[in-house]
Design a protein around this motif. Structure first.
Motif, PDB file in Angstrom:
ATOM      1  N   ALA A   1      -0.644  21.521  23.848  1.00 56.72           N
ATOM      2  CA  ALA A   1      -1.642  21.993  22.774  1.00 56.72           C
ATOM      3  C   ALA A   1      -3.203  21.301  23.386  1.00 56.72           C
ATOM      4  CB  ALA A   1      -1.340  21.077  21.307  1.00 56.72           C
ATOM      5  N   LEU A   2      -3.110  20.359  23.867  1.00 56.57           N
ATOM      6  CA  LEU A   2      -4.240  19.764  24.682  1.00 56.57           C
ATOM      7  C   LEU A   2      -4.660  20.641  25.683  1.00 56.57           C
ATOM      8  CD1 LEU A   2      -6.540  17.688  24.884  1.00 56.57           C
ATOM      9  CD2 LEU A   2      -5.017  16.351  26.255  1.00 56.57           C
ATOM     10  N   LEU A   3      -4.000  21.155  26.540  1.00 56.74           N
ATOM     11  CA  LEU A   3      -3.903  21.870  27.612  1.00 56.74           C
ATOM     12  C   LEU A   3      -4.589  23.127  27.158  1.00 56.74           C
ATOM     13  CD1 LEU A   3      -0.991  21.080  29.824  1.00 56.74           C
ATOM     14  CD2 LEU A   3      -3.447  20.720  30.437  1.00 56.74           C
ATOM     15  N   ALA A   4      -3.961  23.868  26.012  1.00 55.39           N
ATOM     16  CA  ALA A   4      -4.404  25.145  25.639  1.00 55.39           C
ATOM     17  C   ALA A   4      -6.121  24.890  24.981  1.00 55.39           C
ATOM     18  CB  ALA A   4      -3.551  25.622  24.426  1.00 55.39           C
ATOM     19  N   ARG A   5      -6.209  23.945  24.513  1.00 53.50           N
ATOM     20  CA  ARG A   5      -7.575  23.554  24.039  1.00 53.50           C
ATOM     21  C   ARG A   5      -8.363  23.577  25.017  1.00 53.50           C
ATOM     22  NH1 ARG A   5     -10.766  19.128  22.385  1.00 53.50           N
ATOM     23  NH2 ARG A   5      -8.880  17.663  22.564  1.00 53.50           N
ATOM     24  N   ILE A   6      -8.217  22.756  26.222  1.00 53.64           N
ATOM     25  CA  ILE A   6      -8.951  22.755  27.302  1.00 53.64           C
ATOM     26  C   ILE A   6      -9.326  23.890  27.919  1.00 53.64           C
ATOM     27  CG2 ILE A   6      -9.243  21.523  29.819  1.00 53.64           C
ATOM     28  CD1 ILE A   6      -7.382  19.261  28.770  1.00 53.64           C
TER      29      ILE A   6
ATOM     30  N   VAL B   1      -3.640   5.898  33.149  1.00 54.13           N
ATOM     31  CA  VAL B   1      -2.631   4.896  33.506  1.00 54.13           C
ATOM     32  C   VAL B   1      -2.997   4.316  34.859  1.00 54.13           C
ATOM     33  CG1 VAL B   1      -0.023   4.771  33.824  1.00 54.13           C
ATOM     34  CG2 VAL B   1      -0.667   5.808  32.034  1.00 54.13           C
ATOM     35  N   THR B   2      -3.184   5.152  35.694  1.00 55.12           N
ATOM     36  CA  THR B   2      -3.725   4.559  37.037  1.00 55.12           C
ATOM     37  C   THR B   2      -5.103   5.138  37.539  1.00 55.12           C
ATOM     38  OG1 THR B   2      -2.474   6.392  38.220  1.00 55.12           O
ATOM     39  CG2 THR B   2      -1.350   4.316  37.884  1.00 55.12           C
ATOM     40  N   GLY B   3      -5.736   6.295  36.753  1.00 52.28           N
ATOM     41  CA  GLY B   3      -6.981   6.350  36.941  1.00 52.28           C
ATOM     42  C   GLY B   3      -8.089   5.560  36.363  1.00 52.28           C
ATOM     43  N   PHE B   4      -9.324   5.470  36.707  1.00 51.64           N
ATOM     44  CA  PHE B   4     -10.219   5.124  36.529  1.00 51.64           C
ATOM     45  C   PHE B   4     -11.514   5.964  35.780  1.00 51.64           C
ATOM     46  CE2 PHE B   4      -8.413   2.610  39.567  1.00 51.64           C
ATOM     47  CZ  PHE B   4      -8.243   1.363  38.905  1.00 51.64           C
ATOM     48  N   ARG B   5     -11.928   5.594  34.617  1.00 54.45           N
ATOM     49  CA  ARG B   5     -12.903   6.359  33.749  1.00 54.45           C
ATOM     50  C   ARG B   5     -14.255   6.480  34.696  1.00 54.45           C
ATOM     51  NH1 ARG B   5     -15.626   9.717  32.420  1.00 54.45           N
ATOM     52  NH2 ARG B   5     -16.261  10.445  30.369  1.00 54.45           N
ATOM     53  N   PHE B   6     -14.616   5.415  35.293  1.00 56.26           N
ATOM     54  CA  PHE B   6     -15.760   5.211  36.194  1.00 56.26           C
ATOM     55  C   PHE B   6     -15.666   6.154  37.436  1.00 56.26           C
ATOM     56  CE2 PHE B   6     -13.557   1.639  38.076  1.00 56.26           C
ATOM     57  CZ  PHE B   6     -13.363   2.093  39.462  1.00 56.26           C
ATOM     58  N   ALA B   7     -14.561   6.692  37.658  1.00 55.08           N
ATOM     59  CA  ALA B   7     -14.293   7.527  38.792  1.00 55.08           C
ATOM     60  C   ALA B   7     -14.757   8.830  38.388  1.00 55.08           C
ATOM     61  CB  ALA B   7     -12.926   7.549  39.272  1.00 55.08           C
ATOM     62  N   VAL B   8     -15.001   9.377  37.033  1.00 57.15           N
ATOM     63  CA  VAL B   8     -15.226  10.711  36.975  1.00 57.15           C
ATOM     64  C   VAL B   8     -16.874  10.700  36.774  1.00 57.15           C
ATOM     65  CG1 VAL B   8     -14.806  12.535  35.067  1.00 57.15           C
ATOM     66  CG2 VAL B   8     -13.037  11.166  35.652  1.00 57.15           C
ATOM     67  N   PRO B   9     -17.658  11.639  37.397  1.00 58.67           N
ATOM     68  CA  PRO B   9     -19.019  11.734  37.463  1.00 58.67           C
ATOM     69  C   PRO B   9     -19.512  11.939  36.243  1.00 58.67           C
ATOM     70  CG  PRO B   9     -18.028  12.872  39.294  1.00 58.67           C
ATOM     71  CD  PRO B   9     -16.963  12.525  38.443  1.00 58.67           C
ATOM     72  N   LYS B  10     -20.755  11.374  35.879  1.00 59.79           N
ATOM     73  CA  LYS B  10     -21.485  11.707  34.614  1.00 59.79           C
ATOM     74  C   LYS B  10     -21.678  13.468  34.457  1.00 59.79           C
ATOM     75  CE  LYS B  10     -23.735   7.517  33.891  1.00 59.79           C
ATOM     76  NZ  LYS B  10     -25.078   6.856  34.080  1.00 59.79           N
ATOM     77  N   GLY B  11     -21.382  13.840  33.252  1.00 56.51           N
ATOM     78  CA  GLY B  11     -21.690  15.403  33.111  1.00 56.51           C
ATOM     79  C   GLY B  11     -20.411  16.168  33.310  1.00 56.51           C
ATOM     80  N   VAL B  12     -19.200  15.494  33.794  1.00 54.82           N
ATOM     81  CA  VAL B  12     -17.844  16.398  33.968  1.00 54.82           C
ATOM     82  C   VAL B  12     -17.292  16.173  32.597  1.00 54.82           C
ATOM     83  CG1 VAL B  12     -15.635  16.378  35.150  1.00 54.82           C
ATOM     84  CG2 VAL B  12     -17.978  16.289  36.464  1.00 54.82           C
ATOM     85  N   PRO B  13     -16.872  17.266  32.026  1.00 55.02           N
ATOM     86  CA  PRO B  13     -15.995  17.339  30.595  1.00 55.02           C
ATOM     87  C   PRO B  13     -14.855  16.406  31.054  1.00 55.02           C
ATOM     88  CG  PRO B  13     -16.982  19.519  30.916  1.00 55.02           C
ATOM     89  CD  PRO B  13     -17.348  18.739  32.364  1.00 55.02           C
ATOM     90  N   PHE B  14     -14.631  15.416  30.203  1.00 53.19           N
ATOM     91  CA  PHE B  14     -13.389  14.754  30.564  1.00 53.19           C
ATOM     92  C   PHE B  14     -12.565  14.562  29.153  1.00 53.19           C
ATOM     93  CE2 PHE B  14     -11.313  10.422  30.122  1.00 53.19           C
ATOM     94  CZ  PHE B  14     -10.225  10.386  31.321  1.00 53.19           C
ATOM     95  N   TYR B  15     -11.099  14.773  29.552  1.00 51.27           N
ATOM     96  CA  TYR B  15     -10.440  14.630  28.249  1.00 51.27           C
ATOM     97  C   TYR B  15      -9.173  13.402  28.638  1.00 51.27           C
ATOM     98  CZ  TYR B  15     -12.010  19.195  27.310  1.00 51.27           C
ATOM     99  OH  TYR B  15     -12.636  20.403  27.018  1.00 51.27           O
ATOM    100  N   GLU B  16      -9.019  12.513  27.895  1.00 48.64           N
ATOM    101  CA  GLU B  16      -7.945  11.673  28.180  1.00 48.64           C
ATOM    102  C   GLU B  16      -6.780  12.037  27.610  1.00 48.64           C
ATOM    103  OE1 GLU B  16      -7.155   6.837  27.318  1.00 48.64           O
ATOM    104  OE2 GLU B  16      -9.099   7.300  27.285  1.00 48.64           O
ATOM    105  N   GLY B  17      -5.676  12.450  28.311  1.00 46.45           N
ATOM    106  CA  GLY B  17      -4.741  12.871  27.692  1.00 46.45           C
ATOM    107  C   GLY B  17      -3.631  13.084  28.908  1.00 46.45           C
ATOM    108  N   ASP B  18      -2.455  13.679  28.433  1.00 47.66           N
ATOM    109  CA  ASP B  18      -1.092  13.842  29.282  1.00 47.66           C
ATOM    110  C   ASP B  18      -1.069  15.376  29.608  1.00 47.66           C
ATOM    111  OD1 ASP B  18       1.858  13.980  30.021  1.00 47.66           O
ATOM    112  OD2 ASP B  18       1.086  11.741  30.144  1.00 47.66           O
TER     113      ASP B  18
END
Length: 337
Positions: free
Chosen positions: A62-67, A40-57
């Protein structure tokens, strides 16, 4: 050479300003990292390549438990939230939802998932308008806006949770965060940001036609508000050291101010931007904003006594130079997108 780390760190809001610097600091220190951000206020380009990224809240348990399961998460660095003080006054329920209710969900997920360590992005806004020259962690907390209250409530939840469950935490109370990664890997990218140094470098590059100075009649040397500015990379480094202290002392929780213990007025900051850029920014004098303290300076003694933290960029011109370098790069990034 970095020793193998015992677990992965989940950075919430890791595509945002401070969170993205924390990701870099963790990676530079050898920690495995994953990021959750709703963008919402973040930028996908700010996350370095190779870092696992989860778009979510962070409210999505349930998402957190999976992560946690997929990444082997053992610690959370929590930056996700809303940060604009005037907006918190006009839309308080947004702030109590994003900063307090969602933090509660995240803490609950951490307890359920067996995450042992929690580092929280708190704020000097929890002190309100302190009546001391330098604010210590024992200065009474009396927020004057919903933003400060929403953060203080989360500090309280963490203290109570740590007392009841197998978890320790560190609440870091930031003063004024500024600057950008010295290597130009990330920086403050939010359009319409209200941070003074961000606004000033935008003006120096012609992205704004002036800088508003809110209040010229404070009881300060030049009448303008005085703040303690800390370089975002020094702040990110404090988070990594705090994590390592939590791991080393699992029975201990920490609360620490993050600043340099020195203040600069608005006019001093603008003079420094003029000096660094060799330009003159137009200043427009405006009335005080309601609730702005005249001076807010940290006493960082506890931080320095507790952690092996030595600031590397505690120089105003350096902070401005890094912010300016990032602002120029950001123009290139946006031009390419």
């Amino acid at each position: 050479m970095n020793q193998a780390k015992p677990f992965s760190v989940l950075v919430t809001g890791g595509a945002g300003y401070i969170g993205s610097h924390a990701v870099l600091a963790l990676r530079d220190a050898g920690w495995p990292v994953a990021v959750i951000d709703n963008l919402v206020t973040g930028f996908r380009f700010a996350v370095p390549k190779g870092v696992p990224f989860y778009e979510g809240d962070i409210e999505d348990q349930a998402l957190l438990a999976r992560i946690f399961e997929e990444q082997g998460t053992g610690a959370i660095m929590h930056f996700a939230g809303s940060v604009v003080v005037p907006e918190s006054v006009s839309d308080p329920l947004k702030y109590y939802h994003n900063n307090t209710v969602k933090s509660r969900a995240l803490i609950e997920a951490a307890v359920k998932g067996g995450v042992k360590h929690f580092i929280f992005s708190s704020t000097a806004a929890t002190y309100g308008i302190p009546d001391v020259e330098a604010v210590t962690e024992d200065t009474p907390q009396a927020p004057i806006n919903p933003y400060g209250w929403s953060k203080l409530m989360t500090e309280r939840m963490l203290a109570d949770t740590a007392a009841a469950h197998d978890m320790n935490y560190c609440a870091l109370r930031y003063f004024n965060v500024a600057g950008a990664d010295p290597d130009g890997r990330t920086g403050q990218s939010t359009a319409g940001a209200t941070h003074l140094i961000k606004v000033a470098v935008e003006a120096a590059l012609g992205k704004r036609d002036h800088v508003a100075v809110f209040g010229t009649d404070y009881d300060t040397p030049d009448g303008t508000g005085v703040r303690d500015y800390i370089h975002v990379s020094d702040l990110a480094n404090a988070h990594v050291l705090a994590l390592e202290e939590l791991v080393a002392s699992p029975e201990t929780s920490l609360t620490m101010n993050c600043g340099y213990g020195r203040g600069f007025s608005v006019l001093e900051v603008l003079d420094a931007v003029d000096r660094v850029t060799n330009r003159t920014i137009e200043r427009r004098m405006e009335p005080r904003r309601e609730g702005d303290p005249g001076s807010l300076i940290s006493d960082p003694s506890r931080l320095k006594a507790t952690l092996p933290w030595q600031p590397r960029h505690a120089d105003l011109d350096t902070i401005i130079g890094h912010a300016l370098q990032w602002e120029r790069k950001l123009s290139e990034i946006r031009g390419q997108s």
